[in-house]
Design an enzyme around this catalytic site. Structure first.
Site, PDB file in Angstrom:
ATOM      1  N   TYR A 124       0.842  -1.249  -0.019  1.00 31.84           N
ATOM      2  CA  TYR A 124       0.122   0.136  -0.061  1.00 31.84           C
ATOM      3  C   TYR A 124       0.901   1.408  -0.065  1.00 31.84           C
ATOM      4  CZ  TYR A 124      -3.873   3.091   1.482  1.00 31.84           C
ATOM      5  OH  TYR A 124      -4.892   3.930   1.365  1.00 31.84           O
ATOM      6  N   LYS A 152      -1.576  -1.456  -4.123  1.00 33.50           N
ATOM      7  CA  LYS A 152      -2.465  -0.297  -3.984  1.00 33.50           C
ATOM      8  C   LYS A 152      -1.644   0.982  -4.066  1.00 33.50           C
ATOM      9  CE  LYS A 152      -6.379   2.722  -2.144  1.00 33.50           C
ATOM     10  NZ  LYS A 152      -7.001   2.945  -0.950  1.00 33.50           N
TER      11      LYS A 152
END
EC number: 4.3.3.7
Length: 283
Positions: A124, A152
């Site tokens: 992330y 992400k």
């Protein structure tokens, strides 16, 4: 895939509201491909270990879901990791350790590799919140691990997405930056984990379908239409998202104190919400 980072409802005194959490998930889940629980917009960093457990027990998602992990060390991550696995999450979404990041060195790789040995995960990258840049060299190295599934990336930096596409095969990329959603798709992103998808899930599903089916003019038009929504939410954060959901009659609750219950950007967002609602795009 469109997976909104579902907000975690707190009442006006900052207490976790598990009933509202369940109600919000039931309203949103049928319209999307899955959920991110305890991400940035889920205020994962604001929860006690006990609250994390109670929230996961309340939700019981039926579609695939990720659980955010925003800890600093492996011992801190242990309980949250086990509870995510027991709840049935298909993967973690883990930020890098950040407080001593300047001295972390190879510890960054060791941290993610140790987590991945226990459970599949996505990296992330959200530097606007963590103030940490996840080095592309580290992403390239970690992308070789069989249980590190993808990333992400919420930075909105297109060169990073181009790097993932060029250097990492079979690496699943999701963008968290709604204003550049279509550009991310063009650079190989599989989908979005977008705060704006909590409000306009049908619209982002339609945009993704337009792109996948080659209807690029329709995709571009819808991206332009959605740009103000994504831009305002990227600037207004959790207070603005929760205020918008409350305005729509959904039980999003309030940010946890000391963060404000209302956003100064809501006046700008309101006409955007109203016009998109008239067109059938708003939840």
């Amino acid at each position: 895939m469109i997976l909104p980072p579902i907000p975690t409802p707190f009442d006006g005194k900052g207490r976790l509201d598990t009933g509202a959490f369940q109600e919000l998930a039931l309203a949103l889940e049928p319209l999307v491909d899955g959920l991110l629980i305890y991400g940035s917009n889920g205020e994962g960093v604001h929860l006690t270990p006990e609250e994390r457990r109670l929230g996961l027990q309340a939700l019981k998602p039926r579609k695939p879901f990720l659980v955010g992990l925003m800890e600093e060390t492996l011992p801190q991550a242990e309980r949250a990791l086990e509870e995510a696995r027991e709840a049935g999450a298909f993967a973690l979404l883990a930020t890098p350790p950040r407080y001593y990041h300047a001295s972390l060195g190879e510890g960054l790789l060791r941290y993610y590799e140790a987590l991945a040995e226990r459970m599949p995960l996505f990296l992330y990258h959200v530097p606007q919140n963590t103030r940490v840049d996840l080095p592309l060299s580290a992403v390239a190295a970690l992308g070789q691990h069989p249980k590190i599934l993808g990333i992400k990336d919420s930075s909105g930096e297109m060169h990073r997405l181009a790097f993932y596409q060029a250097r990492l095969r079979d690496f699943r990329v999701f963008t968290g930056h709604a204003p550049t959603f279509l550009a991310a798709l063009a650079l190989g992103a599989e989908g979005g984990i977008l705060a704006a998808a909590n409000l306009a899930p049908r619209a982002y599903k339609a945009l993704l379908a337009h792109f996948q089916e080659g209807r690029l003019a329709e995709a571009q038009a819808l991206q332009r239409r959605l740009y103000p929504l994504g831009d305002l939410l990227s600037r207004g954060g959790v207070p603005l998202l929760k205020q918008a959901l409350r305005h729509l009659g959904l039980p999003a609750g309030y940010p946890r104190p000391p963060y404000p219950q209302e956003s100064p950007l809501f006046g700008e967002l309101l006409p955007v919400l109203d016009s998109l609602k008239e067109e059938g795009w708003i939840l």
